[in-house]
Design an enzyme around this catalytic site. Sequence first.
Site, mmCIF file in Angstrom:
data_model
loop_
_atom_site.group_PDB
_atom_site.id
_atom_site.type_symbol
_atom_site.label_atom_id
_atom_site.label_comp_id
_atom_site.label_asym_id
_atom_site.label_seq_id
_atom_site.Cartn_x
_atom_site.Cartn_y
_atom_site.Cartn_z
ATOM 1 N N LYS A 74 20.684 17.307 9.905
ATOM 2 C CA LYS A 74 21.911 17.880 9.340
ATOM 3 C C LYS A 74 22.175 19.288 9.895
ATOM 4 C CE LYS A 74 21.542 15.237 4.975
ATOM 5 N NZ LYS A 74 21.615 15.317 3.488
ATOM 6 N N TYR A 79 29.259 8.308 4.177
ATOM 7 C CA TYR A 79 28.807 8.556 2.805
ATOM 8 C C TYR A 79 29.607 7.759 1.769
ATOM 9 C CZ TYR A 79 25.384 12.289 3.768
ATOM 10 O OH TYR A 79 24.281 13.011 4.164
ATOM 11 N N ASN A 127 19.687 19.909 2.911
ATOM 12 C CA ASN A 127 18.320 19.382 2.896
ATOM 13 C C ASN A 127 17.907 18.726 4.217
ATOM 14 O OD1 ASN A 127 19.780 17.072 2.623
ATOM 15 N ND2 ASN A 127 18.748 16.332 0.790
ATOM 16 N N HIS A 132 18.926 13.198 6.893
ATOM 17 C CA HIS A 132 19.321 11.952 6.226
ATOM 18 C C HIS A 132 18.408 10.850 6.726
ATOM 19 C CE1 HIS A 132 21.620 8.497 4.841
ATOM 20 N NE2 HIS A 132 21.314 7.974 6.030
ATOM 21 N N GLU A 158 24.546 1.704 8.638
ATOM 22 C CA GLU A 158 24.583 3.051 9.230
ATOM 23 C C GLU A 158 24.401 3.005 10.752
ATOM 24 O OE1 GLU A 158 22.844 5.130 5.148
ATOM 25 O OE2 GLU A 158 21.658 5.242 6.979
HETATM 26 P P1 ADP Z 1 18.764 11.118 0.002
HETATM 27 O O1 ADP Z 1 19.391 11.926 1.122
HETATM 28 O O2 ADP Z 1 17.389 11.618 -0.329
HETATM 29 O O3 ADP Z 1 18.791 9.638 0.280
HETATM 30 P P2 ADP Z 1 20.909 10.646 -1.916
HETATM 31 O O4 ADP Z 1 21.236 9.427 -1.129
HETATM 32 O O5 ADP Z 1 20.718 10.500 -3.386
HETATM 33 O O6 ADP Z 1 19.626 11.400 -1.324
HETATM 34 O O7 ADP Z 1 22.083 11.714 -1.731
HETATM 35 C C1 ADP Z 1 22.673 11.917 -0.469
HETATM 36 C C2 ADP Z 1 22.748 13.399 -0.198
HETATM 37 O O8 ADP Z 1 23.620 13.983 -1.159
HETATM 38 C C3 ADP Z 1 21.427 14.160 -0.357
HETATM 39 O O9 ADP Z 1 20.644 14.166 0.807
HETATM 40 C C4 ADP Z 1 21.893 15.543 -0.715
HETATM 41 O O10 ADP Z 1 22.160 16.327 0.444
HETATM 42 C C5 ADP Z 1 23.180 15.298 -1.467
HETATM 43 N N1 ADP Z 1 22.947 15.395 -2.910
HETATM 44 C C6 ADP Z 1 22.246 14.526 -3.677
HETATM 45 N N2 ADP Z 1 22.227 14.932 -4.977
HETATM 46 C C7 ADP Z 1 22.947 16.084 -5.017
HETATM 47 C C8 ADP Z 1 23.306 16.995 -6.057
HETATM 48 N N3 ADP Z 1 22.918 16.797 -7.322
HETATM 49 N N4 ADP Z 1 24.055 18.068 -5.725
HETATM 50 C C9 ADP Z 1 24.457 18.277 -4.446
HETATM 51 N N5 ADP Z 1 24.160 17.452 -3.409
HETATM 52 C C10 ADP Z 1 23.411 16.378 -3.691
HETATM 53 MG MG MG Z 2 20.400 8.375 0.445
#
Ligand code: ADP
Ligand code: MG
Length: 140
Positions: free
Chosen positions: A13, A53, A116, A119, A130
């Site tokens: 990212k 997304y 974070n 992905h 994807e």
């Molecule tokens: P992951 O990336 O671990 O698979 P998710 O699929 O649940 O997590 O969510 C997709 C992305 O959305 C996350 O990587 C994160 O960057 C963002 N995200 C998830 N939860 C939150 C939140 N509560 N607030 C802001 N961004 C979030």
């Molecule tokens: Mg995810």
Amino acid sequence: MTQDVQQTLSIIKPDAVQRDFIGNIISRFEGAGLKIVAMQMKQLSKSEAETFYAIHKERPFFGELVDFISSDKVVIMVLEGEDAIQANRDIMGATNPDDAKAGTIRHDISLSIGENSVHGSDSEANAKIEIEQFFPEILK
Ligand code: ADP
Ligand code: MG
């Protein structure tokens, strides 16, 4: 027991690209036996980000998510290896860096739950969707 060879989609990212962690992150994948079989660096358009997304479109942070992933260049990769989907998730760590175990990308590198750093596909079905979006020619 031997695991199946799988493909999974990984994205480095904008927060990690900007802070020069591309090499660090790729080394972790290769060091764990995940092979990079496709790779592209680009800035996603808003529409590409919304498609990517789409699974999260009802979540309250969807707008933020789309804005961030399309805010600057990302590195998009297909990783291949035994049990690649779970292996990649283990290397990534928990979604929120505060919950991520030491030694995972998100513990070591990430700034916040939004920024974070990586992905990774969460299932075989989503990995297919994807990979199809970015590298349709590589899909097995
Ligand atoms: P992951 O990336 O671990 O698979 P998710 O699929 O649940 O997590 O969510 C997709 C992305 O959305 C996350 O990587 C994160 O960057 C963002 N995200 C998830 N939860 C939150 C939140 N509560 N607030 C802001 N961004 C979030
Ligand atoms: Mg995810």
